[in-house]
Structures are given as C-alpha cells and as structure tokens.
Scaffold this motif. Structure first.
Motif, PDB file in Angstrom:
ATOM      1  N   HIS A   6       0.721   0.937  -4.121  1.00  0.00           N
ATOM      2  CA  HIS A   6      -0.753   0.977  -4.140  1.00  0.00           C
ATOM      3  C   HIS A   6      -1.326  -0.073  -5.100  1.00  0.00           C
ATOM      4  O   HIS A   6      -2.371   0.141  -5.724  1.00  0.00           O
ATOM      5  CB  HIS A   6      -1.259   2.364  -4.530  1.00  0.00           C
ATOM      6  N   TYR A  46      -8.693  -3.238  -0.876  1.00  0.00           N
ATOM      7  CA  TYR A  46      -9.137  -2.322  -1.929  1.00  0.00           C
ATOM      8  C   TYR A  46     -10.614  -2.516  -2.258  1.00  0.00           C
ATOM      9  O   TYR A  46     -11.374  -1.544  -2.324  1.00  0.00           O
ATOM     10  CB  TYR A  46      -8.284  -2.535  -3.187  1.00  0.00           C
ATOM     11  N   ASP A  76       0.826  -1.212   0.000  1.00  0.00           N
ATOM     12  CA  ASP A  76       0.000   0.000   0.000  1.00  0.00           C
ATOM     13  C   ASP A  76       0.854   1.254   0.000  1.00  0.00           C
ATOM     14  O   ASP A  76       0.524   2.240  -0.677  1.00  0.00           O
ATOM     15  CB  ASP A  76      -0.926  -0.018   1.220  1.00  0.00           C
TER      16      ASP A  76
END
Length: 293
Positions: free
Chosen positions: A238, A254, A234
């Motif tokens: 990401h 997510y 993350d």
C-alpha cells in the motif's frame, strides 16, 4: 523478389485497421486527452464544480518534497525490476535451451507465472513474507534476520521488487528462448571447434545475436515497471511504510481516489506519461545504437 499486397479498393486497408485504431483511440488517446484537460482544472471530489487553474497543479507537484522522493523510489524500483527480470530470464532461457529430457515440462513451468494476475502475485509474495507465519520470513528469522516489511523500507522495496520480477520473468523468458532457438547451430559449432569456451561463446556470439531481443525487453520492462506494477504495490505494501514504496503510478491512484485531489492526480498522470515517452525515445535514440541486427 519483394512481395507486395495490392488492394483493389483504396478503402479496404483503412477498413482493416479500423478496429485497432478504434481501440487505440478509445483506450489511449481519449484517456490521455482527459488527463491533459483535467490537469489544468481544480474540481471537487464529486465532480460537481470545476475551475480552471492553469499550471497550478503542476507547480504544487514540483514544490512537494514527497513527490520528488517518489521519483527516486520509482527510478530505483524500475531499474531493479528491469535489470533483475531480464538477467534472471536470460539465465533461465539459456539453461532451458540446453535441456533435452523433459524440456517441455520445464518450459511450461517457467511460463506459468505470466498467467497470474499482478494483484495475485502481490498477495502471494506478501503471504510468503508475512511475519511471523510466512515461510520465507520464518526462514529469514531462523537465519538471524528480522524481516519486517511493515516497518523497514528496504524490506518493503525488496518484497515488491521480487513480486514484480517474478511476475515478469515468464514474459522475458519466452522472448529469450525464441531468440536462442533462432541462432544457427552451425555458428556455435564453429566457435566450439575453434576452441572457444562456453562463456566466450555466449558473450561474443550468443548475447550479441540476442541484442535486438534484449533491447525490446528493456523497453517493455521499463514500461511494465512504471505502469503495470500498481496492483503489486497496492496489494503488498500500500505504498508503505509511510510512502517509501509509493511509486509514481501508485501516487496517481492514491491522490486521485483516496485523497480526492482529481486535478493533482491528473497532473501526475501527465508527468508520468511524459517520463515514459522520454525514456522510450532515449532508449531508441541512444541504446538502440548498441543493437546488432
């Protein structure tokens, strides 16, 4: 003679394990039960309405090509993290075990990375690989390699693997070092007198005696790669570029917190939990046969 502890009260042993059982119940069984329950529901983003949909959430997962890609990404990532982390830690432990002067300083420096939070490790390596001002990316560009983890999937995977391995090396190093120090020196000396080379001594004596430690670390590193690397992914990529580094645990986050698909996210967490359990059982069932106790 084997010594056994006898309790006068039949309730005292249960009382002693109550705190640990409470922790396992609250932080493992209860969340696992919640995930199983929510995986068969369809609910809105605010949790105001719920509808039972059975296995629909799981069917959507199997019909989603990107989810199958996440399986492959996770398999490659976990394999690289486990193999590289264990191999490098073993090498460092062997080298540190031979150091005479300043041994405490070397061992302390090698242990430090374990105290770093995963998200900090991700940010740290991201800054070093950030193009063009990162020190590592600058050196790579000077050697003719155009590093860009924002567009190149291989570069992004390399970044999170390096960060994850660096974070876990200290943990592996501690166990390997303890295992090396528990090997009787007389065994190594006898092999040396018999004319065995250092390489032969390692593969025929040292490494087999370290097989219980190696097996334990293999199990722990696989679990680490599947669950504890979320913050690194993350913070560093990401899940990008695109979804090329979106491992399974990151997809759970997510889809649940950004895509607001609570049912699908719960179904993914159930699948992830089942995969880790099956991998652990497989390792204990087949890999442990190679372990010499």
């Amino acid at each position: 003679m084997e010594k056994r502890v006898r309790f006068k009260s039949a309730w005292l042993p249960w009382l002693l394990i109550t705190p640990q059982m409470a922790i396992v119940l609250v932080f493992f069984f209860w969340p696992a039960g919640q995930a199983l329950y929510q995986s068969v529901l369809q609910e809105d983003a605010f949790g105001m309405s719920r509808q039972y949909v059975g296995m629909t959430n799981f069917e959507r997962l199997w019909n989603d090509p990107s989810y199958a890609t996440s399986f492959q990404t996770t398999a490659v990532f976990s394999l690289l993290v486990a193999v590289c982390g264990i191999s490098i830690a073993l090498l460092l432990a062997v080298m540190a075990n031979r150091v005479v002067r300043g041994a405490t300083l070397y061992k302390t420096l090698l242990i430090w990375p374990y105290a770093v939070a995963p998200v900090v490790a991700g940010v740290l390596w991201l800054m070093m690989f950030a193009s063009p001002w990162g020190i590592v990316s600058y050196a790579l560009q000077a050697m003719g390699y155009n590093w860009n983890h924002l567009l190149n999937a291989r570069d992004a995977m390399t970044l999170i693997v390096i960060a994850a391995v660096w974070k876990q090396i200290s943990y592996n190093f501690l166990f390997f070092l303890a295992g090396l120090q528990s090997i009787p020196g007389a065994v190594i000396e006898a092999a040396t007198i018999d004319g065995a080379s250092p390489w032969r001594r390692f593969w025929t004596i040292v490494f087999p005696l370290l097989s219980p430690t190696t097996f334990f670390l293999l199990v722990m590193n696989v679990i680490y790669a599947f669950f504890d690397t979320f913050a690194i992914v993350d913070a560093a990529t990401h899940g990008g570029p695109g979804k090329d580094t979106a491992i399974l645990v990151y997809r759970v986050y997510y889809d649940g917190f950004k895509a607001l698909d609570m049912g699908g996210s719960a179904a993914q967490s159930v699948v992830l939990m089942a995969i880790v359990i099956l991998l652990t059982v497989f390792q204990f069932r087949f890999v442990e046969k190679k372990v010499q106790y």
